[in-house]
Write a protein that holds these residues in place. Structure first.
Motif, PDB file in Angstrom:
ATOM      1  N   ALA A 321      65.188   6.641  -9.771  1.00 44.51           N
ATOM      2  CA  ALA A 321      65.009   7.698  -8.777  1.00 44.51           C
ATOM      3  C   ALA A 321      64.021   7.267  -7.698  1.00 44.51           C
ATOM      4  CB  ALA A 321      64.533   8.975  -9.462  1.00 44.51           C
ATOM      5  N   LEU A 342      62.889   8.563 -13.876  1.00 44.94           N
ATOM      6  CA  LEU A 342      61.868   9.116 -12.990  1.00 44.94           C
ATOM      7  C   LEU A 342      60.627   8.246 -12.890  1.00 44.94           C
ATOM      8  CD1 LEU A 342      63.757  11.610 -13.442  1.00 44.94           C
ATOM      9  CD2 LEU A 342      61.709  13.018 -13.221  1.00 44.94           C
ATOM     10  N   PHE A 374      67.210  13.319 -17.511  1.00 46.31           N
ATOM     11  CA  PHE A 374      66.019  13.167 -16.676  1.00 46.31           C
ATOM     12  C   PHE A 374      64.912  12.608 -17.568  1.00 46.31           C
ATOM     13  CE2 PHE A 374      68.360  16.896 -15.102  1.00 46.31           C
ATOM     14  CZ  PHE A 374      68.632  16.501 -13.801  1.00 46.31           C
ATOM     15  N   GLY A 387      56.330  11.022  -7.485  1.00 40.74           N
ATOM     16  CA  GLY A 387      56.826  12.302  -7.021  1.00 40.74           C
ATOM     17  C   GLY A 387      56.247  12.684  -5.675  1.00 40.74           C
ATOM     18  N   VAL A 432      57.984  17.730  -8.077  1.00 41.14           N
ATOM     19  CA  VAL A 432      59.408  17.537  -8.334  1.00 41.14           C
ATOM     20  C   VAL A 432      60.051  18.891  -8.597  1.00 41.14           C
ATOM     21  CG1 VAL A 432      61.154  16.457  -9.797  1.00 41.14           C
ATOM     22  CG2 VAL A 432      59.037  15.227  -9.267  1.00 41.14           C
TER      23      VAL A 432
END
Length: 505
Positions: A321, A342, A374, A387, A432
């Protein structure tokens, strides 16, 4: 053929298969998937198309194996097209042992034949026969297809090693047939590489022979296949060469990969490293990836990449990501991969939207901290924070039998799922939003969603907005396990209580 026409056309079908690691000992194939296959076809459509799927040959064994992996099904009795919400599919019908799919628009469609995937859990604990699946890649037309004989177009015949001298061509055109370029064939800046749908290129393409100076202004395109099936995993190939990524570009500004299928990657499938320069975009469009091995990741996009309209069936992590955006992606894991990693968000300081994606199947064949949809799993560098204005929205997880939980958001290692490693800490996470997330079912193994911080890697400013799992809203911290005091400003929003502050620690 056109849905309104009476003439059928053959569409060339390729089979990608997981080899048996007991025979192919240098490939690092997943034993759980030995003998599994996926038949896929690529074609271009500009009007509605009807696709016929039939059983042609019951023999699905690998000619290089002396192992009997069983036979395929005798005939088709049921067929379901995925993504279920796709508007590209007009109808699916089974007649006389064949499946017929009418498609309205270009799309990447998986057809589950005889409920091999939708009717059972094929992850950890599965003891049944190998699974044989089908994918249909109906592509929009490509622009600027080279013409053989035009100035600067070098036509590569099957069996010929293409020229490595960049002065010999502007475009390499791989003619129909089977090519073998071995590991790390050199790519050059300002060049084009075209692979039509009836060509397969064994080996890997790499621009890193010149550092960051050779990866820009490159276009790799066509509806053909790049295959790593003849390459060993780099652990067993000690040649002084770059890793066998099927495509690797360093300094990939103004570079594009479009339409290509990558199968049986020997290492991470597609790497296009480039610092953030939005005026010189790095693009991936209509790309399809199949992997069967350890380290068979999909795409790690670096800082400058946008990914659109692509398909990933990977046995390691599908997508990291980061980058400048992802849209309209289909994701499928069988053995060990996460859908969205992530931990790649560490020190991300720009808005990022990942949207309109479908996780077709979220399965895992082994234990440990891999898998999930996730996942943070204590990754990234301790002391760093990932993030900040990151949004996952309109994400659908269709799998009726997901192996593990969807949310594995931990920066700490002191839980059983992380091996009770009290010394482990990864990056922190902040800013996020998970918005309009629909997950069809909970973990078949009973794994609960996890949200856990660490004193050196806290989690903050996370919003769960209209998130549903098994038709139930995620509406408070009570939904999660391993919650601790290193979480702040965790909000939950559901349609009936749109402005509620939710829960906070």
């Amino acid at each position: 053929d056109s849905a309104t026409a009476s003439r059928w056309l053959d569409s060339f079908a390729f089979i990608t298969r997981c080899k048996d690691k007991k025979v192919h000992k240098k490939g690092k194939y997943y034993e759980h998937l030995a003998g599994w296959t996926n038949t896929y076809t690529n074609f271009v459509m500009t009007e509605p198309v009807e696709v016929e799927i039939s059983v042609v040959d019951g023999n699905v064994n690998d000619d290089d194996d002396d192992v009997d992996h069983g036979t395929c099904i005798d005939q088709i009795s049921t067929a379901v097209a995925h993504p279920l919400a796709s508007t590209a599919v007009n109808s699916v019908e089974v007649k006389a042992g064949k499946a017929y799919i009418i498609m309205n628009t270009p799309a990447q469609i998986t057809v589950d034949i005889n409920s091999q995937m939708d009717g059972q859990h094929t992850g950890r604990g599965y003891k049944g026969p190998p699974i044989h699946t089908v994918t249909i890649f109906a592509n929009p037309p490509l622009s600027d297809i080279p013409e053989i004989g035009s100035p600067g177009v070098y036509a590569v015949t099957p069996g010929e090693m293409p020229p490595t001298d960049s002065t010999k061509y502007e475009t390499l055109y791989f003619l129909p047939g089977v090519h073998d370029i071995d590991r790390a064939f050199p790519l050059w800046a300002n060049k084009n590489y075209y692979i039509p749908n009836n060509a397969i290129v064994y080996g890997s393409l790499d621009s890193s022979h010149g550092g960051n100076h050779n990866g820009h202004n490159i276009r790799i395109f066509g509806h053909g296949t790049i295959s790593g099936a003849r390459l060993n995993h780099p652990q067993y190939d000690t040649r002084d060469l770059p890793n066998p990524n099927p495509i690797k570009l360093q300094g990939a500004w103004n570079s594009t990969v479009e339409g290509i299928t990558i199968e049986d990657s020997a290492y991470h499938s597609l790497m296009m490293w480039a610092g953030y320069r939005p005026e010189e975009p790095t693009l991936v469009r209509w790309v399809k990836i199949f992997t069967w091995r350890a380290n068979g990741d999909g795409i790690n996009p670096g800082q400058n990449m946008r990914i659109e309209n692509s398909f990933f069936r990977t046995q390691d992590d599908a997508l990291y990501a980061r980058g400048v955006g992802m849209k309209n992606l289909s994701i499928w894991n069988d053995a060990n991969g996460v859908a969205f990693a992530l931990w790649a968000l560490q020190e991300h300081d720009r808005p990022l939207i990942i949207e309109d994606c479908t996780v077709l199947y979220a399965r895992r064949a082994i234990g440990g901290k891999g898998g999930r949809v996730f996942s943070l799993r204590g990754g990234g560098g301790v002391g760093k924070t990932g993030g900040g204005n990151v949004v996952f929205r309109n994400i659908r997880v269709e799998d009726p039998f997901p192996t593990c939980q969807a949310f594995f958001l931990t920066t700490a290692g002191d839980i059983p799922e992380m091996g009770n490693d009290t010394e482990k800490a990864g990056q922190g996470l902040t800013g996020v939003t998970f918005q309009n997330i629909s997950i069809a079912a909970s973990s078949v193994l009973g794994y609960s969603d996890i949200l856990r911080g660490h004193p050196e890697a806290p989690i903050s400013n996370i919003i769960f907005h209209n998130v549903k799992i098994a038709d139930k809203f995620v509406d408070s911290l009570d939904h999660f396990t391993h919650v601790n005091k290193y979480l702040t400003n965790i909000q939950f929003r559901i349609p009936a209580l749109e402005c509620s502050p939710g829960s906070e620690l």
